[in-house]
Design a protein around this motif. Structure first.
Motif, PDB file in Angstrom:
ATOM      1  N   LEU A  37     -35.756   7.498  28.994  1.00  0.00           N
ATOM      2  CA  LEU A  37     -34.724   8.652  30.435  1.00  0.00           C
ATOM      3  C   LEU A  37     -33.743   8.975  29.245  1.00  0.00           C
ATOM      4  N   ASP A  38     -34.139   8.542  27.866  1.00  0.00           N
ATOM      5  CA  ASP A  38     -32.842   9.084  26.732  1.00  0.00           C
ATOM      6  C   ASP A  38     -33.178  10.726  26.312  1.00  0.00           C
ATOM      7  N   ALA A  39     -32.489  11.308  26.333  1.00  0.00           N
ATOM      8  CA  ALA A  39     -31.690  12.790  25.612  1.00  0.00           C
ATOM      9  C   ALA A  39     -33.340  12.933  24.734  1.00  0.00           C
TER      10      ALA A  39
ATOM     11  N   SER B 268     -32.383  13.391  31.694  1.00  0.00           N
ATOM     12  CA  SER B 268     -32.686  12.231  30.692  1.00  0.00           C
ATOM     13  C   SER B 268     -31.739  11.755  31.915  1.00  0.00           C
ATOM     14  N   MET B 269     -31.606  10.310  31.364  1.00  0.00           N
ATOM     15  CA  MET B 269     -30.075  10.089  32.756  1.00  0.00           C
ATOM     16  C   MET B 269     -28.965  10.137  33.070  1.00  0.00           C
ATOM     17  N   SER B 270     -28.179  10.758  32.541  1.00  0.00           N
ATOM     18  CA  SER B 270     -26.962  11.380  32.444  1.00  0.00           C
ATOM     19  C   SER B 270     -27.122  12.492  33.392  1.00  0.00           C
TER      20      SER B 270
ATOM     21  N   LEU C 144     -20.519   1.995  42.752  1.00  0.00           N
ATOM     22  CA  LEU C 144     -19.421   2.180  41.309  1.00  0.00           C
ATOM     23  C   LEU C 144     -20.693   1.594  40.245  1.00  0.00           C
ATOM     24  N   THR C 145     -21.048   2.916  39.680  1.00  0.00           N
ATOM     25  CA  THR C 145     -21.522   2.471  38.189  1.00  0.00           C
ATOM     26  C   THR C 145     -20.460   2.982  37.297  1.00  0.00           C
ATOM     27  N   THR C 146     -19.885   2.611  35.839  1.00  0.00           N
ATOM     28  CA  THR C 146     -18.815   3.437  35.349  1.00  0.00           C
ATOM     29  C   THR C 146     -19.295   2.369  34.129  1.00  0.00           C
ATOM     30  N   ASN C 147     -18.893   3.037  32.914  1.00  0.00           N
ATOM     31  CA  ASN C 147     -18.467   3.057  31.759  1.00  0.00           C
ATOM     32  C   ASN C 147     -16.913   1.889  31.405  1.00  0.00           C
ATOM     33  N   GLY C 148     -16.422   1.889  32.199  1.00  0.00           N
ATOM     34  CA  GLY C 148     -15.381   0.977  32.278  1.00  0.00           C
ATOM     35  C   GLY C 148     -14.103   1.118  31.994  1.00  0.00           C
TER      36      GLY C 148
ATOM     37  N   TRP D 155     -29.603  -7.647  32.704  1.00  0.00           N
ATOM     38  CA  TRP D 155     -30.030  -7.253  30.995  1.00  0.00           C
ATOM     39  C   TRP D 155     -31.175  -5.993  31.805  1.00  0.00           C
ATOM     40  N   ILE D 156     -31.072  -4.786  31.741  1.00  0.00           N
ATOM     41  CA  ILE D 156     -31.864  -3.485  32.562  1.00  0.00           C
ATOM     42  C   ILE D 156     -33.155  -3.225  31.204  1.00  0.00           C
ATOM     43  N   GLU D 157     -33.838  -2.837  31.338  1.00  0.00           N
ATOM     44  CA  GLU D 157     -35.032  -2.856  29.860  1.00  0.00           C
ATOM     45  C   GLU D 157     -34.615  -1.535  30.116  1.00  0.00           C
ATOM     46  N   PHE D 158     -34.710  -0.911  29.121  1.00  0.00           N
ATOM     47  CA  PHE D 158     -34.626   0.276  27.598  1.00  0.00           C
ATOM     48  C   PHE D 158     -36.363   1.027  28.997  1.00  0.00           C
ATOM     49  N   MET D 159     -35.424   2.342  29.302  1.00  0.00           N
ATOM     50  CA  MET D 159     -36.513   3.000  29.952  1.00  0.00           C
ATOM     51  C   MET D 159     -36.317   4.604  28.430  1.00  0.00           C
TER      52      MET D 159
ATOM     53  N   VAL E  60     -21.968  -6.893  35.124  1.00  0.00           N
ATOM     54  CA  VAL E  60     -21.898  -5.924  34.146  1.00  0.00           C
ATOM     55  C   VAL E  60     -23.506  -5.803  33.483  1.00  0.00           C
ATOM     56  N   ASN E  61     -23.629  -4.671  33.429  1.00  0.00           N
ATOM     57  CA  ASN E  61     -25.668  -4.259  33.433  1.00  0.00           C
ATOM     58  C   ASN E  61     -25.695  -3.704  31.617  1.00  0.00           C
ATOM     59  N   ALA E  62     -26.254  -4.308  30.804  1.00  0.00           N
ATOM     60  CA  ALA E  62     -26.388  -4.556  29.565  1.00  0.00           C
ATOM     61  C   ALA E  62     -27.721  -3.446  29.381  1.00  0.00           C
ATOM     62  N   VAL E  63     -28.200  -2.011  28.766  1.00  0.00           N
ATOM     63  CA  VAL E  63     -29.742  -2.038  28.796  1.00  0.00           C
ATOM     64  C   VAL E  63     -30.014  -3.190  27.320  1.00  0.00           C
ATOM     65  N   ALA E  64     -30.972  -3.745  27.298  1.00  0.00           N
ATOM     66  CA  ALA E  64     -31.340  -4.743  26.546  1.00  0.00           C
ATOM     67  C   ALA E  64     -32.486  -3.814  25.151  1.00  0.00           C
TER      68      ALA E  64
ATOM     69  N   LEU F 189     -22.193   5.571  43.925  1.00  0.00           N
ATOM     70  CA  LEU F 189     -21.757   6.712  42.707  1.00  0.00           C
ATOM     71  C   LEU F 189     -22.008   6.529  41.444  1.00  0.00           C
ATOM     72  N   THR F 190     -22.513   7.418  40.862  1.00  0.00           N
ATOM     73  CA  THR F 190     -23.073   7.398  39.131  1.00  0.00           C
ATOM     74  C   THR F 190     -22.686   8.717  38.782  1.00  0.00           C
ATOM     75  N   GLY F 191     -22.657   8.738  37.555  1.00  0.00           N
ATOM     76  CA  GLY F 191     -23.082  10.364  36.834  1.00  0.00           C
ATOM     77  C   GLY F 191     -24.280  10.158  35.541  1.00  0.00           C
ATOM     78  N   GLY F 192     -24.078  10.772  33.869  1.00  0.00           N
ATOM     79  CA  GLY F 192     -22.423  10.978  33.903  1.00  0.00           C
ATOM     80  C   GLY F 192     -21.814   9.751  33.561  1.00  0.00           C
ATOM     81  N   GLU F 193     -20.219   9.637  33.532  1.00  0.00           N
ATOM     82  CA  GLU F 193     -19.372   8.923  34.057  1.00  0.00           C
ATOM     83  C   GLU F 193     -18.571   9.505  34.957  1.00  0.00           C
ATOM     84  N   PRO F 194     -18.904   8.654  36.706  1.00  0.00           N
ATOM     85  CA  PRO F 194     -18.184   9.012  37.340  1.00  0.00           C
ATOM     86  C   PRO F 194     -16.870   9.570  37.349  1.00  0.00           C
ATOM     87  N   LEU F 195     -15.975   8.456  36.894  1.00  0.00           N
ATOM     88  CA  LEU F 195     -14.849   8.325  37.203  1.00  0.00           C
ATOM     89  C   LEU F 195     -13.871   9.164  35.591  1.00  0.00           C
TER      90      LEU F 195
HETATM   91  N1  SAM Z   1     -21.732   6.500  32.825  1.00  0.00           N
HETATM   92  C1  SAM Z   1     -22.096   4.974  33.953  1.00  0.00           C
HETATM   93  C2  SAM Z   1     -22.204   4.034  32.951  1.00  0.00           C
HETATM   94  O1  SAM Z   1     -22.546   4.231  32.112  1.00  0.00           O
HETATM   95  O2  SAM Z   1     -22.203   3.241  33.448  1.00  0.00           O
HETATM   96  C3  SAM Z   1     -22.799   5.532  34.891  1.00  0.00           C
HETATM   97  C4  SAM Z   1     -24.037   6.483  34.183  1.00  0.00           C
HETATM   98  S1  SAM Z   1     -25.503   5.457  33.322  1.00  0.00           S
HETATM   99  C5  SAM Z   1     -26.161   7.374  33.417  1.00  0.00           C
HETATM  100  C6  SAM Z   1     -25.795   4.065  34.618  1.00  0.00           C
HETATM  101  C7  SAM Z   1     -27.030   3.361  33.787  1.00  0.00           C
HETATM  102  O3  SAM Z   1     -27.501   3.548  33.257  1.00  0.00           O
HETATM  103  C8  SAM Z   1     -25.937   2.831  33.225  1.00  0.00           C
HETATM  104  O4  SAM Z   1     -25.904   0.828  33.034  1.00  0.00           O
HETATM  105  C9  SAM Z   1     -26.848   2.942  31.056  1.00  0.00           C
HETATM  106  O5  SAM Z   1     -26.607   1.707  30.677  1.00  0.00           O
HETATM  107  C10 SAM Z   1     -27.906   3.460  31.869  1.00  0.00           C
HETATM  108  N2  SAM Z   1     -29.045   3.394  31.342  1.00  0.00           N
HETATM  109  C11 SAM Z   1     -28.149   4.854  30.569  1.00  0.00           C
HETATM  110  N3  SAM Z   1     -29.750   5.258  29.982  1.00  0.00           N
HETATM  111  C12 SAM Z   1     -30.538   3.790  30.224  1.00  0.00           C
HETATM  112  C13 SAM Z   1     -32.309   4.219  29.832  1.00  0.00           C
HETATM  113  N4  SAM Z   1     -32.672   5.383  28.594  1.00  0.00           N
HETATM  114  N5  SAM Z   1     -32.585   3.394  30.690  1.00  0.00           N
HETATM  115  C14 SAM Z   1     -32.543   2.146  31.178  1.00  0.00           C
HETATM  116  N6  SAM Z   1     -31.201   2.834  31.924  1.00  0.00           N
HETATM  117  C15 SAM Z   1     -30.042   3.098  30.944  1.00  0.00           C
END
Ligand code: SAM
Ligand code: SF4
Length: 331
Positions: A195-197, A325-327, A96-100, A189-193, A160-164, A67-73
């Protein structure tokens, strides 16, 4: 029921379900500062609609739901949805993926409802950098959320996921690595993609997983690859040489894993996407609300999966940004 398999022979086992487009953060790599035009409540799938679709997908071979979003919680009563999904026979993993930020209140109810895995997004441990990135002063809340999870070992592992991002991430790599050794967390660490607004993504800003691994190895010595497990696993995983802790790297740009992609995604309003970068969606809400049967839903899932994209083209001149975009997709 016939198992969902795409035209390249990839079996679909993994479904990401976005349950809201709203969020209490405004991360610069995801949302604009002013937010987005939110969907009206009536446009968003109800928990019963989500559970029905999930049941059909599990019948067709989906084994894992996230489950994800936006912020699912930020959506109300998420444990209720978790309970509905947990009851689906054949579902192997519910995460679940959340900002916590809402975990201090919700970790317990989520665990009791049957959540088994979680990813908490956290890009920096420094308050002013956290504010710069998320446009919210909420680092303490996220750390409290992580602490709250530690009381519920049934939710495991805590990832714990961090966008790098180049110029932002490097100076904290060793602090995050130390956290992975000190706490029962797997840091990835996740590479920046792109998908930003706001359209700020530039290829030059990507900090690759390899570059981060080099920083860790310069300090700790050669890391030990963790092999085996699921072949569609997106993260390259490493243990520390003395065996305390684990880190991982999700490298969709520098090392695309499209060939083993087993995912589909459902947007909050019921659009089925077969790739993060899809240009087309299948409107499952129209079937759900138009009196369609489970067989109709299954047929729509099969038809969509037949057109699953071979790969993304981020590294190619053919690359086109998607309208969402991602959200709005559900990352
Ligand atoms: N709001 C929740 C959160 O931030 O965990 C869930 C939704 S968020 C869209 C899901 C994941 O996508 C988060 O780990 C976020 O860091 C990652 N994310 C968002 N935009 C991104 C981007 N442009 N490139 C890579 N990861 C991204
Ligand atoms: Fe919200 Fe998650 Fe996007 Fe940040 S990455 S703005 S927390 S949806």
């Amino acid at each position: 029921m016939t198992i969902l398999t795409d035209s390249y022979g990839r079996r679909i086992k993994n479904m990401r379900i976005s349950i809201t487009d709203k969020c209490n953060f405004r991360c610069v790599y995801c949302m604009p500062a002013e937010g987005l035009p939110w969907l009206p409540k009536s446009a968003i799938l109800t928990y019963e609609e989500i559970a029905r679709l999930a049941r059909v997908a599990v019948d067709l071979g989906v084994e894992q739901i996230r489950l994800t979003g936006g912020e699912p919680l930020v959506r109300r009563d998420v444990p209720e949805l978790v309970r509905l999904l947990h009851a689906i026979p054949g579902l192997r993993s519910l995460s679940l993926t959340t900002n916590g930020t809402r975990l201090p209140q919700l970790a317990g109810p989520l665990a009791e409802a049957g959540l088994t895995r979680i990813n908490v997004s956290l890009d920096t441990l420094i308050p002013h950098k956290f504010f710069q990135l998320t446009r919210r002063d909420a680092l303490a809340g996220v750390l409290a959320g992580l602490e709250a999870l530690e009381a519920y070992p049934q939710i495991h592992p805590i990832k714990v996921n961090a966008v790098a991002m180049k110029g932002f991430t490097e100076d904290e790599v060793l602090d995050f690595a130390a956290l992975a050794r000190r706490k029962p967390y797997v840091i990835r660490w996740i590479e920046f993609m792109p998908l930003d607004a706001d359209g700020i993504w530039r290829k030059e800003d990507i900090l690759t997983g390899a570059a981060i691994l080099a920083i860790i190895e310069a300090h700790y010595g050669p890391m030990v690859p963790v092999t085996g497990g699921d072949k569609s696993e997106t993260a390259r995983r490493y243990r520390f040489p003395d065996g305390v802790g684990e880190v991982g790297f999700i490298n969709p740009v520098s090392e695309p894993f499209c060939a083993s992609c087993d995912r589909i995604r459902l947007t909050a309003e019921g659009g089925l996407r077969t790739c993060l970068f899809s240009e087309e969606e299948t409107d499952l809400r129209a079937i759900l609300r138009g009196g369609g049967s489970d067989d109709d839903l299954a047929a729509a899932l099969h038809a969509a999966v037949q057109h699953k994209e071979l790969k993304h083209y981020i590294n190619d001149t053919r690359f086109k940004r998607t309208k969402r975009s991602m959200s709005m997709i559900g990352g």
